[in-house]
Design a protein around this motif. Structure first.
Motif, mmCIF file in Angstrom:
data_model
loop_
_atom_site.group_PDB
_atom_site.id
_atom_site.type_symbol
_atom_site.label_atom_id
_atom_site.label_comp_id
_atom_site.label_asym_id
_atom_site.label_seq_id
_atom_site.Cartn_x
_atom_site.Cartn_y
_atom_site.Cartn_z
ATOM 1 N N UNK A 35 -11.169 -1.308 -7.289
ATOM 2 C CA UNK A 35 -9.852 -1.841 -6.922
ATOM 3 C C UNK A 35 -8.729 -1.149 -7.694
ATOM 4 N N UNK A 36 -8.910 -0.970 -8.986
ATOM 5 C CA UNK A 36 -7.867 -0.338 -9.797
ATOM 6 C C UNK A 36 -7.715 1.135 -9.429
ATOM 7 N N UNK A 37 -8.820 1.818 -9.184
ATOM 8 C CA UNK A 37 -8.723 3.221 -8.766
ATOM 9 C C UNK A 37 -7.949 3.329 -7.451
ATOM 10 N N UNK A 38 -8.199 2.418 -6.535
ATOM 11 C CA UNK A 38 -7.476 2.416 -5.259
ATOM 12 C C UNK A 38 -5.986 2.167 -5.484
ATOM 13 N N UNK A 39 -5.662 1.292 -6.425
ATOM 14 C CA UNK A 39 -4.262 1.031 -6.740
ATOM 15 C C UNK A 39 -3.593 2.270 -7.329
ATOM 16 N N UNK A 40 -4.306 2.992 -8.164
ATOM 17 C CA UNK A 40 -3.754 4.213 -8.747
ATOM 18 C C UNK A 40 -3.481 5.252 -7.666
ATOM 19 N N UNK A 41 -4.418 5.438 -6.784
ATOM 20 C CA UNK A 41 -4.218 6.403 -5.704
ATOM 21 C C UNK A 41 -3.059 5.983 -4.804
ATOM 22 N N UNK A 42 -2.956 4.698 -4.541
ATOM 23 C CA UNK A 42 -1.843 4.203 -3.721
ATOM 24 C C UNK A 42 -0.505 4.463 -4.405
ATOM 25 N N UNK A 43 -0.469 4.333 -5.725
ATOM 26 C CA UNK A 43 0.768 4.602 -6.469
ATOM 27 C C UNK A 43 1.149 6.079 -6.374
ATOM 28 N N UNK A 44 0.154 6.956 -6.416
ATOM 29 C CA UNK A 44 0.430 8.390 -6.262
ATOM 30 C C UNK A 44 0.991 8.676 -4.869
ATOM 31 N N UNK A 45 0.367 8.124 -3.870
ATOM 32 C CA UNK A 45 0.828 8.354 -2.500
ATOM 33 C C UNK A 45 2.226 7.784 -2.280
#
Length: 254
Positions: A35-45
């Motif tokens: 979940x946190x990794x997905x949040x990080x990637x979403x923040x980059x995008x």
């Protein structure tokens, strides 16, 4: 697979959950939940970034090195690619004396082939470095780069220490290389961080991008490093300065 272009990212200075992307470009990301990794990637995008970065060695990499165990890195690359982020892998044992001893250049190349065979299809770009001259000679970089180019068709950058660009004649001979991920000189160096000056970013980008093109056999300049532990907006502004002055991409905020 086709990767989004151009190169836009921040491997060092983007804030996320109380720390910076310099930590999330390695061990902290590997240990985080799905979940946190997905949040990080979403923040980059959300910032318009097209790249995500993966350290393999030393305090930044996984304790059980993913260079040694590439199959364990593959799921992280695949989930980033599935989100439309191009993975960029740092291929250099910076500040990792045990790895430098374990993997002298001739042994590094043997393992590199295994690593790329497994992970290469999910890697957008490779960086030899960071600060590559701290552990490899120019001849070593040339030998490793030539070998890597046999197995990897994407961009291959070389990252050197602050203000270092390497001999132009050497660059001209490196037909395998895409160009230099340049680390700018910094005027603001205090409290464990640093920030380049806009005038230096403009001048150095214009000068070295031009020389890489005319004296280095048509190589390119990627704005590689210019902000750490400084306001994100200032780092992103420097990335824009570099793009305006002739960099083809930026990997420390834009």
């Amino acid at each position: 697979m086709p990767w989004p272009v151009p190169h836009r990212g921040d491997f060092l200075n983007k804030p996320f959950k109380g720390t910076l992307s310099g930590y999330w470009s390695g061990r902290k990301y590997y240990k985080a939940s799905h979940k946190v990794r997905a949040q990080y990637r979403a923040a980059l995008l959300a910032d318009g970034y097209t790249r995500i970065y993966f350290d393999l060695f030393g305090q930044w990499g996984n304790k059980d090195s993913y260079f040694d165990h590439p199959k364990d890195l593959l799921p992280f690359l695949q989930e980033a690619a599935a989100d439309g982020l191009g993975p960029v892998v740092f291929l250099g044992p910076e500040d990792d004396k045990p790895a430098q001893a374990k993997w002298p250049p001739h042994k590094f190349i043997v393992q590199l082939r295994k690593f790329i065979t497994i992970c290469g299809p999910c890697i957008a770009e490779c960086v030899l470095g960071v600060e590559v001259e701290e552990y490899w000679s120019d001849d070593d970089v040339s030998t490793i780069g030539k070998a890597l180019r046999q197995w990897f068709s994407g961009p291959i950058w070389v990252h050197r220490s602050t203000g270092e660009h390497g001999p132009w004649a050497w660059w001209k001979q490196q037909t395998w290389a895409t160009g230099l991920a340049y680390q700018f000189n910094k005027r603001d160096k205090k409290n464990g961080g640093f920030l380049a000056h806009p005038a230096d970013v403009r001048a150095e980008t214009a000068l070295y991008a031009g020389r890489l093109k005319t004296h280095g056999g048509g190589k390119q300049l990627l704005a590689g490093e210019y902000a750490w532990k400084r306001p994100e907006a200032k780092g992103r502004a420097l990335g824009q300065e570099a793009l305006t002055a002739g960099a083809v991409g930026a990997m420390n905020g834009v």
